[in-house]
Design a protein around this motif. Structure first.
Motif, PDB file in Angstrom:
ATOM      1  N   VAL A 188      -6.154   8.043  -6.035  1.00  0.00           N
ATOM      2  CA  VAL A 188      -5.625   8.774  -4.877  1.00  0.00           C
ATOM      3  C   VAL A 188      -6.200   8.225  -3.575  1.00  0.00           C
ATOM      4  O   VAL A 188      -5.469   7.989  -2.607  1.00  0.00           O
ATOM      5  N   TYR A 189      -7.508   8.003  -3.552  1.00  0.00           N
ATOM      6  CA  TYR A 189      -8.155   7.571  -2.308  1.00  0.00           C
ATOM      7  C   TYR A 189      -7.936   6.080  -2.024  1.00  0.00           C
ATOM      8  O   TYR A 189      -7.920   5.682  -0.853  1.00  0.00           O
ATOM      9  N   GLU A 190      -7.760   5.276  -3.044  1.00  0.00           N
ATOM     10  CA  GLU A 190      -7.542   3.846  -2.812  1.00  0.00           C
ATOM     11  C   GLU A 190      -6.088   3.536  -2.465  1.00  0.00           C
ATOM     12  O   GLU A 190      -5.789   2.458  -1.956  1.00  0.00           O
ATOM     13  N   TYR A 191      -5.192   4.486  -2.694  1.00  0.00           N
ATOM     14  CA  TYR A 191      -3.784   4.284  -2.343  1.00  0.00           C
ATOM     15  C   TYR A 191      -3.641   4.358  -0.824  1.00  0.00           C
ATOM     16  O   TYR A 191      -4.318   5.161  -0.172  1.00  0.00           O
ATOM     17  N   PRO A 192      -2.779   3.541  -0.215  1.00  0.00           N
ATOM     18  CA  PRO A 192      -2.595   3.590   1.252  1.00  0.00           C
ATOM     19  C   PRO A 192      -2.260   5.004   1.732  1.00  0.00           C
ATOM     20  O   PRO A 192      -1.223   5.564   1.369  1.00  0.00           O
ATOM     21  N   SER A 193      -3.124   5.571   2.526  1.00  0.00           N
ATOM     22  CA  SER A 193      -2.981   6.973   2.929  1.00  0.00           C
ATOM     23  C   SER A 193      -1.705   7.258   3.698  1.00  0.00           C
ATOM     24  O   SER A 193      -1.119   8.339   3.567  1.00  0.00           O
ATOM     25  N   ASP A 194      -1.268   6.294   4.506  1.00  0.00           N
ATOM     26  CA  ASP A 194      -0.100   6.569   5.347  1.00  0.00           C
ATOM     27  C   ASP A 194       1.186   6.703   4.542  1.00  0.00           C
ATOM     28  O   ASP A 194       2.185   7.216   5.049  1.00  0.00           O
ATOM     29  N   LEU A 244       0.991   8.012   1.258  1.00  0.00           N
ATOM     30  CA  LEU A 244       0.697   8.939   0.167  1.00  0.00           C
ATOM     31  C   LEU A 244       1.565  10.189   0.288  1.00  0.00           C
ATOM     32  O   LEU A 244       1.702  10.766   1.366  1.00  0.00           O
ATOM     33  N   THR A 245       2.133  10.608  -0.831  1.00  0.00           N
ATOM     34  CA  THR A 245       2.980  11.801  -0.869  1.00  0.00           C
ATOM     35  C   THR A 245       2.524  12.723  -1.994  1.00  0.00           C
ATOM     36  O   THR A 245       1.760  12.321  -2.878  1.00  0.00           O
ATOM     37  N   ALA A 246       3.033  13.942  -1.961  1.00  0.00           N
ATOM     38  CA  ALA A 246       2.730  14.885  -3.038  1.00  0.00           C
ATOM     39  C   ALA A 246       3.213  14.341  -4.375  1.00  0.00           C
ATOM     40  O   ALA A 246       2.536  14.488  -5.405  1.00  0.00           O
ATOM     41  N   GLU A 247       4.364  13.699  -4.368  1.00  0.00           N
ATOM     42  CA  GLU A 247       4.921  13.140  -5.602  1.00  0.00           C
ATOM     43  C   GLU A 247       4.007  12.053  -6.171  1.00  0.00           C
ATOM     44  O   GLU A 247       3.809  11.975  -7.391  1.00  0.00           O
ATOM     45  N   LYS A 248       3.454  11.214  -5.283  1.00  0.00           N
ATOM     46  CA  LYS A 248       2.573  10.154  -5.746  1.00  0.00           C
ATOM     47  C   LYS A 248       1.270  10.740  -6.314  1.00  0.00           C
ATOM     48  O   LYS A 248       0.765  10.251  -7.338  1.00  0.00           O
ATOM     49  N   VAL A 249       0.744  11.755  -5.674  1.00  0.00           N
ATOM     50  CA  VAL A 249      -0.468  12.412  -6.166  1.00  0.00           C
ATOM     51  C   VAL A 249      -0.208  13.008  -7.555  1.00  0.00           C
ATOM     52  O   VAL A 249      -1.037  12.885  -8.466  1.00  0.00           O
ATOM     53  N   MET A 250       0.953  13.655  -7.716  1.00  0.00           N
ATOM     54  CA  MET A 250       1.315  14.236  -9.017  1.00  0.00           C
ATOM     55  C   MET A 250       1.418  13.135 -10.072  1.00  0.00           C
ATOM     56  O   MET A 250       1.013  13.311 -11.222  1.00  0.00           O
ATOM     57  N   GLU A 251       1.949  11.996  -9.674  1.00  0.00           N
ATOM     58  CA  GLU A 251       2.069  10.860 -10.600  1.00  0.00           C
ATOM     59  C   GLU A 251       0.689  10.387 -11.055  1.00  0.00           C
ATOM     60  O   GLU A 251       0.469  10.116 -12.243  1.00  0.00           O
ATOM     61  N   PHE A 252      -0.249  10.278 -10.104  1.00  0.00           N
ATOM     62  CA  PHE A 252      -1.605   9.866 -10.458  1.00  0.00           C
ATOM     63  C   PHE A 252      -2.239  10.872 -11.425  1.00  0.00           C
ATOM     64  O   PHE A 252      -2.978  10.493 -12.352  1.00  0.00           O
TER      65      PHE A 252
END
Length: 615
Positions: free
Chosen positions: A430-436, A438-446
């Motif tokens: 989550v933190y290493e992914y480009p923050s700008d 980052l979406t809720a969907e991507k967080v759920m995927e992780f």
């Protein structure tokens, strides 16, 4: 605290006294508000945030750091060492003025998330009636582990999954803000910032420790898939814990009634020679609406010194017992030992400086967790259970139950580390992914990916997003502290067994632990390992502890029980050298002013009234 010409003229001793007095006051103000807020008083959110900002303003002062370093040039002896501790403290916490506003914004958002989580509607839809059944998130998790009705387990699991959506957008914002903060301090991301600050490692160095452990123990997933052939549906997220351990939890429940947890906890500590050095302890032990759903221990008043006289500290700790629910006595006991270990650690500190006697940086999280996990490992050992865990008739925990449980669950022991690796992997991604982007969907995927890799369940789970720690600055992005502590605990236990032959009721073990507790948070974990065991950090005892065969485990248990049988049980009156108060929110239930036994009897009587009428 201003660095004025008048302050610069003061002696090093006077300057150190001012540093300690200032931080102690700021620390206590924040901790008192933190306790009230986390015990369910939402009105303290703003007070907590303001107090935190004031403490962080002091801790992050470049001006004070510069003054400490100026004095270090000519300082000598003890004063030089003490100034070096403060230099380490300020270097760990320094925040340039331009990022302090950002830090305050993060704190406010975290408080908002805590309020949402504490006031949201929690419960599940009864699969038979279709009606909503109110139940806290903790109660929902407990039912997933223990309900014999699969439909109920599934409904509760789905309810916990839905709860994630209540704060997912705020979590994305928190990640973005935390990353922005870390990047302005020169780190690639918040995860790298935390690993460096807590453990003085890089992220790659950290995972170099754990990737080999994963590779050596991932065979456990093949074991589970073989078991699934005998237990259809085993890998469903709502089935695994119940199908593997639910019956054992029910069988063990009579031996871990929570009304006996306090006496068992206190007697074990007393037999080890562990006490709280005149400290004050407040315990709030039951779940309730609005209260944080995570056990913790904090110190509103640190150990202090005044004219060479040691002034004892104060500790608050909490667990979240759901009265009357199967398995909660065991969970509550575990928390008492865990948080009690934390309390013993810093209440035994003999450090003169506040910066070495509180739970924040530069304290290594893994060293702090080593103390708590060392204590709860004692209560989970078979020799402790045989001696201490008894049902209402006084019959001890059956060895036959231990054998059956060991045969069923020992091959799955690597899953304990897998749960920690899942959290570590999730937060790192989550933190290493480009923050700008980052979406809720991507967080759920992780979250799904971490759950799939480290649990191999048949079905999606977003479990990492339900873990309390990720929403709080102090506990976010540092689950590795528990994983590292697991390794050190295994190493320390191996050391004690080889040196003394037994741990439970061994005052020599307690004495050795207290010997390193006196240093508070002065050193890094690896330095503490050398201090405590005169050896280097070593993963092998941990690997051995989770990969022993069932026959080896049973034989070892028999040897340890036989060894402990030679040790006389502790029979003296319990005196933990502490003023202890049991509360429920603002309500005082009992204290030990008339003795520990009187306190526990009064609390047990009150506790019985809190159980559901239907039990």
């Amino acid at each position: 605290m201003k660095i004025t010409p008048a302050l610069q003229k003061k002696s090093n001793k006077e300057f150190l006294d001012i540093l300690n007095k200032t931080l102690r006051k700021l620390h206590t103000t924040y901790e008192n508000a933190f306790w009230r807020f986390n015990m369910g008083e939402a009105k303290y959110a703003k007070i907590q945030d303001t107090a935190l900002a004031a403490r962080d303003h002091f801790s992050g002062s470049i001006e004070i750091l510069n003054e400490v370093q100026r004095r270090l040039v000519q300082a000598k002896g003890v004063e030089k060492n003490r100034l070096m501790y403060w230099q380490r403290y300020f270097k760990k916490n320094t925040t340039p003025p331009e990022v302090r506003e950002l830090r305050a914004k993060i704190a406010e958002l975290e408080s908002k998330v805590a309020v949402i989580r504490g006031t949201r509607k929690e419960g599940y839809i009864d699969p038979t009636t279709g009606l909503f059944v109110e139940a806290s998130e903790l109660a929902l998790r407990g039912l997933v582990r223990t309900s014999p009705d699969e439909a109920i387990r599934k409904a509760c699991f789905e309810a916990t999954e839905k709860l994630i959506s209540t704060t997912i957008n705020e979590y994305v914002e928190l990640v973005q803000l935390r990353n922005k903060f870390a990047q302005q301090l020169g780190f690639s991301d918040f995860y790298a910032y935390k690993v460096d600050g807590d453990e003085e490692m890089s992220t790659s160095e950290l995972f170099a420790i754990f990737d080999p452990i994963y590779n050596q123990t991932k065979y456990v997933f093949d074991t589970i898939r073989q078991l699934e052939k005998e237990k259809p549906g085993l890998r469903k997220p709502w089935n695994f814990n119940y199908m593997m351990a639910g019956n054992f939890t029910k069988e063990e429940d009579p031996y871990f009634q929570f009304d006996q947890a306090l006496p068992m906890w206190a007697k074990t500590f007393a037999a080890l020679g562990i006490d709280f050095k005149g400290g004050t302890i407040t315990l709030d032990l039951l779940d309730r609406k609005g209260k944080t759903n995570n056990g913790f221990c904090h110190w509103p008043r640190t150990v202090a010194y005044k004219k060479n006289r040691r002034i004892p500290g104060a500790s608050n700790f909490t667990c979240t017992l759901v009265p009357g629910q199967i398995g909660e006595g065991s969970n509550g006991l575990h928390t008492l030992f865990h948080e009690g270990g934390h309390a013993a650690h810093l209440l035994n500190s003999e450090e003169r400086d506040v910066c070495n006697s509180h739970e924040y940086a530069p304290m290594s999280m893994s060293w702090a967790e080593t103390q708590s996990m060392s204590m709860d490992s004692i209560s989970s050992s078979i020799e402790w259970r045989i001696r201490y865990a008894k049902n209402k008739e006084g019959a001890p925990y059956p060895f036959e139950l231990f054998e059956r449980k060991t045969k069923a669950l020992a091959p799955l022991l690597p899953l304990g580390m897998m749960s920690m690796l899942a959290m570590m992997s999730f937060e790192r991604n989550v933190y290493e992914y480009p923050s700008d982007t980052l979406t809720a969907e991507k967080v759920m995927e992780f979250a799904r990916e971490a759950s799939k890799k480290y649990f191999d369940r048949d079905g999606d789970s977003h479990w990492p997003l339900s873990v309390f720690h990720i929403y709080s600055w102090d506990s976010a992005a540092n689950y590795y502290g528990y994983a590292l502590a697991d390794i050190v605990v295994a190493q320390w236990r191996d050391y004690f067994y080889k040196k003394y032959g037994y741990i439970v009721d061994n005052p020599k073990v307690g004495k050795e632990m207290a010997k390193v507790w006196k240093f508070g948070g002065r050193y890094s974990t690896k330095e503490f390992v050398r201090t405590a065991m005169n050896t280097e950090f070593n993963v092998q005892p941990y690997i051995d502890s989770i990969t022993r065969t069932v026959p080896e485990r049973i034989t070892l248990a028999q040897e340890r029980i036989a060894r402990l049988a030679k040790v006389k049980p502790y029979t003296k009156p319990i005196d933990l050298k502490a003023k202890i108060t049991l509360v429920h929110g603002r309500k005082k239930i009992a204290d030990n002013s008339k003795g520990f036994d009187a306190m526990t009897k009064k609390y047990a009587a009150w506790l019985k009234k809190q159980e559901p009428k239907s039990k």
